[in-house]
Design an enzyme around this catalytic site. Structure first.
Site, short mmCIF file in Angstrom:
data_model
loop_
_atom_site.label_atom_id
_atom_site.label_comp_id
_atom_site.label_asym_id
_atom_site.label_seq_id
_atom_site.Cartn_x
_atom_site.Cartn_y
_atom_site.Cartn_z
N GLY A 168 0.82 -1.21 0.00
CA GLY A 168 0.00 0.00 0.00
C GLY A 168 0.85 1.26 0.00
O GLY A 168 0.34 2.37 -0.05
N LYS A 200 3.67 12.72 -4.22
CA LYS A 200 2.29 12.44 -3.79
C LYS A 200 2.23 11.22 -2.86
O LYS A 200 1.65 11.30 -1.77
CB LYS A 200 1.44 12.19 -5.04
CG LYS A 200 -0.05 12.11 -4.77
CD LYS A 200 -0.80 12.03 -6.10
CE LYS A 200 -2.30 11.98 -5.89
NZ LYS A 200 -3.01 11.95 -7.18
N ALA A 260 11.83 0.84 -1.04
CA ALA A 260 11.93 1.90 -2.06
C ALA A 260 13.39 2.08 -2.49
O ALA A 260 13.70 2.11 -3.69
CB ALA A 260 11.36 3.22 -1.53
N GLU A 272 8.21 4.43 7.64
CA GLU A 272 8.05 4.48 9.09
C GLU A 272 8.30 5.86 9.71
O GLU A 272 7.73 6.17 10.75
CB GLU A 272 8.98 3.46 9.77
CG GLU A 272 9.37 2.34 8.84
CD GLU A 272 9.04 0.93 9.28
OE1 GLU A 272 8.51 0.73 10.37
OE2 GLU A 272 9.32 0.01 8.49
#
Ligand code: MOS
Length: 786
Positions: A515, A680, A558, A752
């Site tokens: 997500g 975004k 990422a 996080e």
């Protein structure tokens, strides 16, 4: 009606109430470290030959490439895959917290029409011995993972002890209610306060430094004990697995997980299946946040049932059963801070006691964050672990930092009060350009700029330092702040890129997208590296047959997968350049890999844009209409730098003076996390973290009836999380932070950092509003009245 708020208590410097805990100490482990060999052995450095890509997409506010599928329902989750001949399951859960199963009588259940079978520890298919099979990538070293239907032993209330299989889910659920279980109970303990005295010392992540007497000698001291309750995972998607029996011991497992290959190894290990015979698929995850790092029991039950029935089986937990999985551990943290009158720290002590199960020693390092963040010559740390008759605790967003930094940053606020110093000024006086554990400088640390930009956006300089001094009508207004810190981690990963001459690329890796926007950032990086439009990139992930990936967690995917894409795209570009150079009169003759980029469907010289060959021409010349490269990327920490993300959080609360209702009216979070891939999705990540931080501060708390050892609020009506009405103005700022050391792309990860610091900033704002210090989370209005 009397005001609920008592005046601020006099500041005490009582430091001698408790003994210093003597724990074993060790070197160098990080807060989130210890996740096992695949993550710690980072051998070879990534050698990127990338010239700077044309960043047409990287860094922009690109909408999610999977957004349409998600909002239209086209995206399929683990419990939604349509498969033929599906049997539905309902789990029978233990109603005692500890003991043995004497008997399970399912004769009445079997009489219900449509019931196919009831499986228990007595009649289930064979499982490997607990100690022998593969544990899972995130399992702690000590102990063995919980296995459903393993034997007659009950280790926690809600433990799955039988599974009822039927043609319809409603039938299974009704029949499950007819199963009669006889137990032999044993005494249980689920209360941390009771188990605390038996807690055992763990190796602490940081060595003590300096003179142990420094705290007693400090001019200004603060000592406090901070409590965090058990919090349970409540992702929207319930834990679910759909497993198809493909004949011949072959299974296809649709699972809700943060790591398909982790689940694949785990299932193969338990049922002694060949790795080729188990395929785990998880293209979409409806929220995980750490709950899906370890394989959960429903995947074992679904696999076991499919093997037993030789047909497809679906297991979906109920919301109540979600409270019989891992949780953020309850903890008691004691902090001592000693400072000079000028606000520099002389001494830090951080003692933590956290909880786990009777069968596994799960913990993270809460004290690490105090150990590394602020300059102090003297510091000591202990960590104890208490065993309760509950499931093993687990990771939950920002594990150890959300909680450890809460205690540290609430204590720093109390120290600022004792020093009569602005809390932001105190942080600046204790600022460290080096990791205080290792003494190493940071690969980058732009926390000063977070403080500056965050304070400016918030209007911090208008703060009246006196508690209870700011008002808005009947509300007391409070402003508080805190620091956030997390690790910038990277893990070995493999990416495959297949490029076709018609200008389409498929990029694949077995990572998840929990997500966070992984599909989207992968597409952005690949599009820029290959010089293709975003729409021409097809991302494949969440399938154990794809190239190797670790679990998606720790904020490391990422950075890992983006650099992995760069490595593989370098190989694609190299192959294309090889073709182009062999063309007659090639305009790229003599060019090296570093001299060219892929842009607009061409291989282009960075020195002279007129020297270019179309990718299609190069491939035609090479006799290929499709090229494929698959490369592993590993990362090396140079051993000379600490790698962390940082943030500064500023919070405004308004507290109704009569009733005590707390509203968080404004939050500014200024984050320094290296290169931001997508403005975004990055904003969404941090905003989501802030909202959860509000839940930690004000709402979330698992309540256990210790007489029964049972969760009393195992539902989202009574387990509170923030809702839209709780969320007001959240401003997220990304501070520029170029980092050429952390990895070639300069990416640090954002999963996080958004939550860390938020609970303390809110707690500190509540003190500022009311003059009442509540150290036990969540801060509910009854505690303000006490
Ligand atoms: Mo995160 S708690 O590593 O999913």
């Amino acid at each position: 009606m009397t005001s609920f708020v008592t005046p601020p208590p006099p500041q005490t410097n009582d430091v001698s109430r408790r003994e210093v805990l003597q724990g074993a100490v060790g070197a160098g482990a990080l807060g989130y470290g210890g996740m096992g060999a695949p993550f710690s052995a980072l051998a070879d450095e990534q050698k990127s030959q990338a010239s700077t890509p044309m960043t047409r997409y990287i860094g922009t506010a690109t909408s999610r490439v999977d957004g349409r599928d998600k909002v239209t329902g086209a995206a399929k989750y683990a419990g939604e895959f349509k498969v033929p001949n599906l049997a539905y399951a309902s789990i029978v859960s233990s109603t005692i917290a500890k003991g043995r199963i004497v008997s399970i009588d399912f004769s009445e259940a079997m009489k219900v029409g449509g019931v196919i079978a009831v499986l228990t520890h007595k009649n289930r298919p064979a499982m490997a011995d607990n100690d022998k099979a593969y544990k899972d990538d995130v399992a702690p070293d000590e102990g063995s993972p919980f296995r459903p239907l393993y034997d007659d032993k009950i280790m926690f209330d809600g433990q799955p002890i039988a599974i009822v299989l039927a043609d319809e889910w409603e039938t299974a659920r009704f029949a499950a209610s007819l199963v009669r279980v006889e137990y032999r109970k044993e005494a249980h303990v689920t209360d941390l306060e009771r188990a605390r005295k038996d807690a055992f010392a763990l190796e602490a992540p940081a060595k003590p430094r300096g003179d142990a007497r420094a705290f007693a000698a400090a001019a200004v001291r603060h000592e406090g004990e901070y409590f965090v309750p058990i919090e349970h995972h409540n992702p929207m998607e319930l834990y679910a697995s759909t497993v198809t029996w493909d004949g011949d011991g072959k299974l296809t497992v649709y699972d809700k997980t943060q790591g398909v290959q982790n689940v694949q190894r785990y299932v193969c290990g338990i049922f002694d299946l060949k790795s080729d015979n188990v395929r785990v698929i998880s293209p979409f995850v409806g929220g995980a946040f750490g709950s899906g790092l370890r394989p959960q029991y429903q995947v074992v039950l679904a696999s076991l049932s499919a093997l037993a029935l030789k047909r497809a089986v679906r297991v979906v937990l109920t919301r109540q059963q979600m409270y019989s999985l891992g949780y953020r551990p309850a903890m008691i943290q004691r902090i001592e801070l000693g400072a000079k009158a000028n606000g520099t720290l002389d001494a830090i002590t951080h003692d933590a006691t956290t909880v786990t199960s009777q069968y596994e020693d799960f913990h993270r390092h809460e004290t690490t964050w105090s150990a590394l963040l602020y300059k102090s010559d003297t510091a000591k740390y202990t960590h104890k672990l208490a065993r309760l008759d509950l499931p093993t605790s687990c990771d939950m967003r920002g594990p150890s930092a959300t909680t450890g930094v809460y205690a540290l940053e609430a204590a720093m606020d109390e120290l600022a009060v004792a020093l009569k110093l602005d809390p932001l000024e105190l942080r600046l006086r204790c600022y460290s350009d080096r990791d205080q554990i290792t003494g190493l400088p940071f690969s980058s640390k732009n926390l000063r700029e977070c403080y500056r930009q965050g304070a400016e956006a918030f209007g911090w300089n208008k703060r009246n330092p006196e508690p209870r001094a700011m008002r808005d009508g009947g509300d007391l207004v409070g402003w508080g702040m805190a620091t956030g810190v997390w690790e910038a981690l990277q893990v070995p990963i493999t990416v495959r890129v297949a490029l076709t001459a018609n200008g389409h690329a498929q990029v694949s890796c077995a990572t998840s997208d929990i997500g966070t926007g992984t599909y989207t950032i992968m597409a952005q990086v690949a599009a820029d590296m290959l010089g293709l439009p975003l729409e021409s990139i097809d991302i494949k992930l969440g399938d154990s047959t794809l190239p190797q990936s670790p679990v998606e967690g720790g904020s490391w995917i990422a950075a890992s997968v983006s650099n992995g894409i760069v490595t593989t795209c370098d190989a694609v570009r190299e192959q294309l350049l090889g073709f182009a150079k062999k063309m007659p009169n090639s305009p790229l003759a003599g060019a090296t890999l570093k001299d060219v980029v892929l842009a607009d469907g061409k291989i282009v010289s960075t020195k002279d844009a007129n020297r270019a060959v179309s990718i299609a021409d190069a491939m035609r010349h090479g006799g290929m209409d499709r090229i494929e490269q698959e490369k592993a990327t590993t990362f090396k920490n140079d051993g000379k730098h600490a790698q962390n993300t940082h943030s500064a959080i500023f919070a405004e609360v308004k507290v109704d003076e009569q009733i005590g209702v707390i509203r968080v009216t404004r939050i500014v979070s200024a984050v320094a996390a290296g290169r931001i891939l997508n403005a975004k999705t990055a904003h969404s990540q941090v905003m989501g973290g802030v909202v959860w931080g509000m839940g930690v501060a004000l709402h979330e708390e698992t309540l256990i009836d210790h007489n029964f050892g049972r969760v009393m609020n195992a539902n989202i009506a009574e387990y509170h999380v923030p809702v839209n009405a709780d969320v007001h103005d959240i401003k997220v700022i990304f501070v520029d932070e170029q980092d050429d050391i952390v990895n070639p792309m300069g990416i640090k990860g954002l999963g996080e950092i958004g939550i860390v610091g938020v609970p303390a900033a809110i707690a500190n704002a509540i003190y500022h509003a009311t003059g009442k210090r509540v150290r036990d989370l969540p801060i509910t209005l009854d505690k303000l009245r006490r």
